[in-house]
Enzyme design. Structure first.
Site, PDB file in Angstrom:
ATOM      1  N   GLY A 264      -5.454   9.364  -1.260  1.00 37.05           N
ATOM      2  CA  GLY A 264      -6.090  10.564  -0.716  1.00 37.05           C
ATOM      3  C   GLY A 264      -5.176  11.767  -0.612  1.00 37.05           C
TER       4      GLY A 264
ATOM      5  CB  SER B  47      -6.040   4.819  -5.382  1.00 37.39           C
ATOM      6  OG  SER B  47      -6.058   5.440  -4.123  1.00 37.39           O
TER       7      SER B  47
ATOM      8  CD  GLU C 141      -2.352  -0.867   2.970  1.00 34.57           C
ATOM      9  OE1 GLU C 141      -3.507  -0.426   2.976  1.00 34.57           O
ATOM     10  OE2 GLU C 141      -1.699  -1.082   4.005  1.00 34.57           O
TER      11      GLU C 141
END
Length: 250
Positions: free
Chosen positions: A172, A212, A166
């Protein structure tokens, strides 16, 4: 060949009825599709009992589990309890657990050992922050997470681990991890596994991308040579989006 995997992490979303409908829709769609990957749903623990079924294409996983088998740990659910109801996998080390709940490397190590005792498939998450990425120490950061919580395992146990990378800095923040950047980190993780174990084990380890991924970028991301699938967040909450990502491997 490494196993291709697409896993949906629902986080703290969906009502029970929404969860059951989504799980049913994905299962039904996949029964008529020759999918070339394994599919998982990581659901809130209180929904697992309603989703688990032996005849289902989609495997069920928990988003968290506590390492002790039992005891005075109000609000927690043990790995033993998860396994006892038929849960097949568990997320360990997710960035939100590390950041919001301050889970340490030693605590994650306990979770790994406990999950293996209960024969749960482990999806171990690792990744670096924006500050760590910009400092240039991102590879060292991620590899240290593996060393501190996973590399104590023997070869047999390590072979049961799935890694999920990740890039926290690309979630974000308005910044984007290119497919090449993502693949390079996956390659670095694989090299670290080969150094700790063997090249054969490294080549057999599935490493998923968790930054994402959505229908618009899934094909480019998931077909990179060292990326073996995705740990999908928001896009896993809508059946059509999740199925489109899964279709990358059809």
């Amino acid at each position: 060949m490494r196993k291709k995997i697409v896993a949906g992490n629902w986080k703290m979303n969906l009502t029970l009825e929404e969860a059951k409908t989504l799980h049913k829709d994905i299962n039904e769609a996949l029964t008529t599709t020759n999918s070339k990957c394994d599919v998982y749903h990581f659901a809130p623990s209180i929904y697992l009992n309603s989703l688990i079924g032996n005849d289902q294409v989609v495997k069920t996983g928990a988003q968290n589990g506590y390492p002790a088998k039992n005891g005075a740990f109000t609000g927690e659910v043990s790995m033993q309890q998860l396994s006892g109801i038929g849960t097949q996998a568990v997320l360990i080390g997710h960035s939100e657990r590390r950041q919001i709940f301050n889970e340490s490397a030693s605590f994650l190590k306990e979770k790994v050992d406990s999950a293996l005792e209960e024969d749960l498939k482990i999806f171990f998450c690792c990744g670096e922050s924006l500050e760590q990425r910009e400092s240039g120490k991102f590879k060292e950061t991620v590899i240290a997470q593996l060393k501190n919580s996973l590399f104590h395992l023997n070869s047999t146990d390590f072979s049961k681990i799935i890694i999920a990378y990740e890039p926290i800095w690309a979630i974000g923040t308005g910044k984007t991890a290119s497919p090449e950047q993502a693949n390079q980190m996956h390659k670095s993780i694989r090299e670290a596994i080969a150094h700790a174990y063997t090249q054969e084990i490294a080549e057999k380890t599935s490493i998923l991308y968790g930054g994402s991924c959505k229908p618009s970028n899934a094909d480019e991301l998931l077909n990179q040579p060292d990326i073996d699938g995705g740990l999908i967040g928001g896009a896993s909450l809508k059946a059509s989006d999740f199925l489109e990502i899964i279709s990358t491997y059809n």
